[in-house]
Design an enzyme around this catalytic site. Structure first.
Site, PDB file in Angstrom:
ATOM      1  N   HIS A   1      -7.780  -5.419  -1.238  1.00 15.16           N
ATOM      2  CA  HIS A   1      -6.401  -5.134  -0.397  1.00 15.16           C
ATOM      3  C   HIS A   1      -5.856  -5.724   0.789  1.00 15.16           C
ATOM      4  CE1 HIS A   1      -3.763  -1.297  -0.376  1.00 15.16           C
ATOM      5  NE2 HIS A   1      -4.009  -1.207   0.605  1.00 15.16           N
TER       6      HIS A   1
ATOM      7  N   SER B   1       0.719  -0.997   0.134  1.00 15.00           N
ATOM      8  CA  SER B   1      -0.047  -0.039  -0.129  1.00 15.00           C
ATOM      9  C   SER B   1       0.983   1.394   0.140  1.00 15.00           C
ATOM     10  CB  SER B   1      -0.726  -0.198   1.279  1.00 15.00           C
ATOM     11  OG  SER B   1      -2.037   0.805   1.064  1.00 15.00           O
TER      12      SER B   1
END
Length: 668
Positions: free
Chosen positions: A642, A529
């Site tokens: 994610h 990320s």
């Protein structure tokens, strides 16, 4: 100093054998319930509910099917209990007698339910569910597997018409027209009643002990589609009258009524520093609606912002009222640890429990003024402890005893150094498995996501795995991390690739100076990320690393603005501008711009259904580097969002770790 190799090294699949504890919940002063989540023989997650009797130290398992069972709550009159279970397909409420027996399913909502609480008389349950505008809650039925497949097949033949900004999210995927509504189930009448109907999400937060009000969070603003406001509202249960508590300037959550129902404590902030704003505690008077700030000069971050990869299942983090309504208990993030704190109604803060580890959840019993604490340590994934009123701490569980006994776990060595512009930076170093003095070892730098999160004193399987594979592992909290005050966490905003880059490079320099066993010619790095962004940025600005793995990363801030579920506001929050305001400025801080400089062999890992950092970010980087004849490889994970590294499909999580280890083994 040489490390013993009597125990075996950690393996890529060890996370599948670790039991993850969550949801400690007092049932009585001598009993509490909890949840164990594990990977079953079908290589899928299951969660089971247990009850621990403190008198005879017995543990009773309440659920046995291979599904997700959680949120166990006993009624106020102690004769009934409910829990949530996915055994029918979606997460539904199941009712069961407190002494056990056959559980009865009481909700069949197609989208499942969430946030259930008992009414104060024990005769009804209030909960949330996604509803379409014209849904009749009395006749809603869960879809069968065949009906779900038919619906999915039909959806594949129809175009998706989008007319709003918030049309997708990493958690839900593409949104439909349903909204979260608050519903009551009357047990005796076997009927449902809908409290809210407005076309907005109504998130039930708490129910007053006297049964007169509930508090929920919602965004009723005219520009709700573009707004990040989350206001608190009081709903009077008899009249259904709704009163607004907050002023549409911020985002509020985790509100709790005092035990006398006269006051509400709530967490929130007004975006003073956008997404880097420290959470505050506010006190509201139910009758007068007056608000008071309790956390004015605190440097801690209320809540748990610890980064870890073995925290499956949610737990209470506060705020929770004391037995006499004079104090409030909550978890707070501070300098690499998560502790239990207490404040009075004037904001006088004190630490109730701290031992340089990760308190991931707690339950408070007002009669005994004691707590059940869920604690994770770097060499112990999780256990429960009882903290008595006199601060005596007693361990209650030992669920991963076998793993801890047989696997060699590296003890973190804390480092601290002063950055070139005067900031104190904290981090930790793991020595490799079988460490021997006089020998040189390859090195891996890990960078956390967020960026407003925190590494610290918790169990982290990936970090232990890399140490087991023979690497020195460094993980730090550069500027932008939580745990070090408002100015520090705000320090990365409009500063990406500058101060944070220097913090990380100076951390590597510090370790090379302090630890002679690090081979400066075999340095690697990885991150996910924001940590993936930093990996991409670093390999475009220095060639000191011989291998890098970028995960669920950002490579191009211009396209991120339009493809991420948070892009339309995140670039403004973090960089001060959006695409239309300063495309050149966003391109200047995009790692893709510097692709020609990359000489480090780069492995790109990305989930196909990541809507937070969409896979096109990885695709752009791969195609550009490949077209430039750079050493690069791209691994795509199907059906992964994610959260792949933390709660993704166990088989894909294993494959992800294997690829990381493969790449570093090849180049380091």
């Amino acid at each position: 100093m040489s490390a013993s190799t009597e125990k075996r090294p950690v393996t890529t699949t060890d996370f599948q054998n670790i039991k993850v504890l969550s949801e400690p919940e007092f049932i009585s002063k001598n009993k509490y319930s909890y949840v164990i989540t594990s990977v079953n023989e079908d290589k899928d997650y299951e969660s089971q509910i247990y009850v621990h009797n403190l008198k005879d130290d017995s543990h009773k398992q309440w659920t046995t099917d291979n599904h997700r069972n959680h949120t166990f709550r006993v009624s106020p009159n102690k004769d009934k209990s409910f829990f949530l279970s996915s055994r029918s397909g979606a997460s539904q409420i199941w009712l069961i007698a407190v002494d056990g027996g056959e559980a009865k399913q009481i909700t069949t909502f197609p989208n499942g339910v969430s946030s259930p609480v008992w009414a104060n008389d024990g005769k009804s349950i209030i909960f949330c569910s996604f509803l379409e505008k014209d849904d009749d809650i009395a006749s809603l039925k869960e879809l069968s597997n065949e009906e779900k497949k038919a619906k999915q097949k039909e959806a594949q033949t129809k175009p998706l018409i989008i007319d709003r900004l918030k049309y997708k999210s990493d958690a839900r995927g593409f949104h439909d027209q349903s909204t979260v509504q608050i519903i009551q189930y009357d047990i005796n009448a076997d009927k449902f009643y809908q409290f809210t109907t407005q076309e907005a999400d109504h998130h039930l937060v708490d129910l007053a002990p006297n049964g007169e009000h509930l508090v929920f969070a919602a965004n009723f603003e005219e520009d709700a589609d573009a707004s990040l406001v989350s206001d608190l509202y009081l709903l009077e249960l008899q009249s259904k009258e709704i009163t607004k508590l907050t002023d549409s300037k911020g985002s509020y959550h985790d509100a709790k009524f005092s035990r006398d129902s006269k006051k509400i404590i709530a967490c929130g902030h007004e975006f003073e520093y956008a997404g880097a704003t420290l959470t505050k505690l506010f006190l509201y008077d139910v009758e007068s609606k007056e608000r008071k700030l309790l956390s004015g000069d605190w440097s801690i971050q209320p809540g748990d912002t610890m980064v870890a990869d073995m925290r499956l299942g949610s737990s209470e983090t506060g705020p929770v009222w004391s037995h006499d309504n004079a104090s409030i208990y909550f978890l707070g993030t501070d300098a690499g640890a998560v502790n239990l704190y207490e404040t009075d109604l004037e904001g006088n803060l004190k630490t109730r429990y701290s031992d340089d580890n990760h308190v991931f959840g707690f339950s408070y019993h007002p009669e005994t003024d004691s707590f059940i604490l869920g604690i994770s340590k770097p060499k112990d994934p999780c256990n429960f402890y009882k903290l008595d009123a006199d601060n005596t701490l007693k361990q209650l569980t030992d669920v991963n005893k076998a793993f801890i006994h047989e696997a060699a776990l590296s003890e973190p060595e804390e480092i601290s150094y002063t950055s070139s512009d005067g900031l104190e930076i904290q981090g930790w170093l793991l020595r490799p498995y079988g460490f021997q003095e006089g020998k040189k070892y390859p090195f891996v730098l890990e960078v956390h996501g967020g960026p407003h999160a925190m590494y610290g004193q918790t169990f982290f399987h990936e970090l232990q795995l890399l140490a087991a594979k023979g690497y020195v592992v460094l993980y730090t909290n550069p500027r932008g991390s939580h745990g070090y005050g408002q100015e520090f966490v705000n320090g990365v905003r409009e500063n990406y690739g500058k101060g944070d880059y220097r913090d990380l490079m100076e951390a590597v320099d510090y370790c090379l100076e302090q630890y002679s066993f690090i081979d400066e010619n075999r340095l690697g790095m990885t991150g996910g990320s924001y940590g993936g962004f930093m990996t991409n940025w670093i390999v475009g600005h220095t060639n000191r690393f011989k291998a890098a793995v970028t995960q669920r990363s950002i490579s191009n801030w211009l396209s991120f603005y339009g493809v991420s579920d948070i892009g339309f506001f995140f670039t403004k929050w973090e960089h001060g501008v959006n695409l239309l305001e300063d495309p050149t400025g966003l391109w200047d801080i995009s790692p893709l711009k510097y692709a020609e400089n990359v000489e480090t062999p780069l492995l790109i890992l990305h989930g196909e259904k990541d809507y937070r950092c969409p896979i096109e970010q990885g695709e752009q980087l791969f195609i550009t580097l490949k077209h430039l004849n750079k050493e690069v490889e791209f691994v795509r994970f199907p059906d992964a969002n994610h959260e792949l590294s933390r709660s993704g499909n166990p088989s894909l999580r294993t494959a992800r770790l294997e690829n990381i280890c493969r790449w570093f083994n090849k180049y380091l």
